[in-house]
Scaffold this active site. Structure first.
Site, mmCIF file in Angstrom:
data_model
loop_
_atom_site.group_PDB
_atom_site.id
_atom_site.type_symbol
_atom_site.label_atom_id
_atom_site.label_comp_id
_atom_site.label_asym_id
_atom_site.label_seq_id
_atom_site.Cartn_x
_atom_site.Cartn_y
_atom_site.Cartn_z
ATOM 1 C CB SER A 112 -8.010 -3.860 14.934
ATOM 2 O OG SER A 112 -8.287 -3.694 16.320
ATOM 3 C CG ASP A 159 -9.011 -2.005 9.628
ATOM 4 O OD1 ASP A 159 -8.744 -1.932 8.420
ATOM 5 O OD2 ASP A 159 -9.374 -1.027 10.308
ATOM 6 C CG HIS A 160 -5.088 -1.128 7.819
ATOM 7 N ND1 HIS A 160 -4.462 -0.570 6.716
ATOM 8 C CD2 HIS A 160 -6.288 -0.510 7.913
ATOM 9 C CE1 HIS A 160 -5.255 0.343 6.171
ATOM 10 N NE2 HIS A 160 -6.378 0.395 6.882
ATOM 11 C CG ASP A 194 -1.487 -1.651 5.265
ATOM 12 O OD1 ASP A 194 -0.640 -1.534 4.357
ATOM 13 O OD2 ASP A 194 -1.883 -0.682 5.943
ATOM 14 C CD GLU A 224 -3.114 0.786 2.187
ATOM 15 O OE1 GLU A 224 -2.788 1.984 2.144
ATOM 16 O OE2 GLU A 224 -3.986 0.332 2.953
#
Length: 227
Positions: A112, A159-160, A194, A224
């Site tokens: 992250s 990640d996001h 995201d 996303e």
């Protein structure tokens, strides 16, 4: 005499309380001879590892490009998942790879933006995400150096990443482009964008622009669409 009687009562009460505590603890302790069904994750000398049959393109070490596509397709076809663990240092990275080696791998080591900053050192100035970029890149290079020694395939993923954090991804992409020039492989296997808080058209347009950049060095994109 009265004092002796009171003292005797107190001693008996403490002994009774101690006895009750010991009995209570024993009630919650598992019996030593009790039968325990073997966990599906427990590997023994005679057990086959969970993912013994992988595509020929998937080798121990960091998996990227076409090999990663083959790995994901194999997982989908066979109906198994690849665990992804957010890491914050070499200790958690190594623990992931050790677990994968023990139970059959593969595994996804996931970074992250905050985790990257933590790896670099929380005291560092993170203007322009430079600490987050440096920490994530350093950790990815660590994985490239040692992953093959664990004998399992490793997916390096981020990640996001929301819109405001895209400079972090830009820095990681630059590191992958440099690594690609030197080795023919990207530094990272895949990234996730995201942008679900943005309008759908803008979300898709930004993801498309990054996908075009990623494709040049063999990085996969996860994105996303909306909440």
């Amino acid at each position: 005499q009265t004092s002796c009687s009171v003292l005797s009562i107190l001693v008996k009460m403490k002994l009774a309380l101690l006895s009750a505590l010991v009995a209570g603890a024993a009630a919650f302790a598992p019996a030593q001879q009790a039968f325990r069904a073997p966990s599906s994750l427990q590997a023994t000398a005679t057990d086959a590892k969970a993912f013994a049959k992988l595509p020929a393109t998937v080798k121990p070490g960091v998996v990227t490009g076409d090999a990663l596509v083959d790995l994901l397709d194999a997982a989908k076809d066979a109906g198994w998942a690849i665990p992804g663990v957010n890491v914050v240092g070499s200790n958690s990275i190594n623990s992931c790879m050790e677990a994968a080696a023990k139970y059959g791998g593969p595994i996804m080591v996931t970074f992250s933006k905050g985790g990257g900053q933590f790896i670099a050192g929380k005291s560092l100035d993170n203007t322009d995400d430079r600490a987050s970029i440096a920490g994530t890149v350093a950790a990815a290079k660590h994985v490239h150096e040692v992953a093959a020694l664990y004998g399992v395939p490793i997916v390096l993923h981020t990640d996001h990443c929301q819109k405001a954090w895209l400079p972090w991804i830009d820095g990681l992409l630059a590191a992958s482009e440099e690594h690609f020039e030197q080795t023919g492989q990207p530094l990272f296997s895949s990234h996730m964008l995201d942008l679900s808080e943005e309008p759908l058209e803008e979300n898709i347009a930004i993801c498309k622009s990054y996908l075009e950049k990623f494709a040049k060095v063999g990085i996969l994109l996860e994105f996303e669409l909306g909440v």
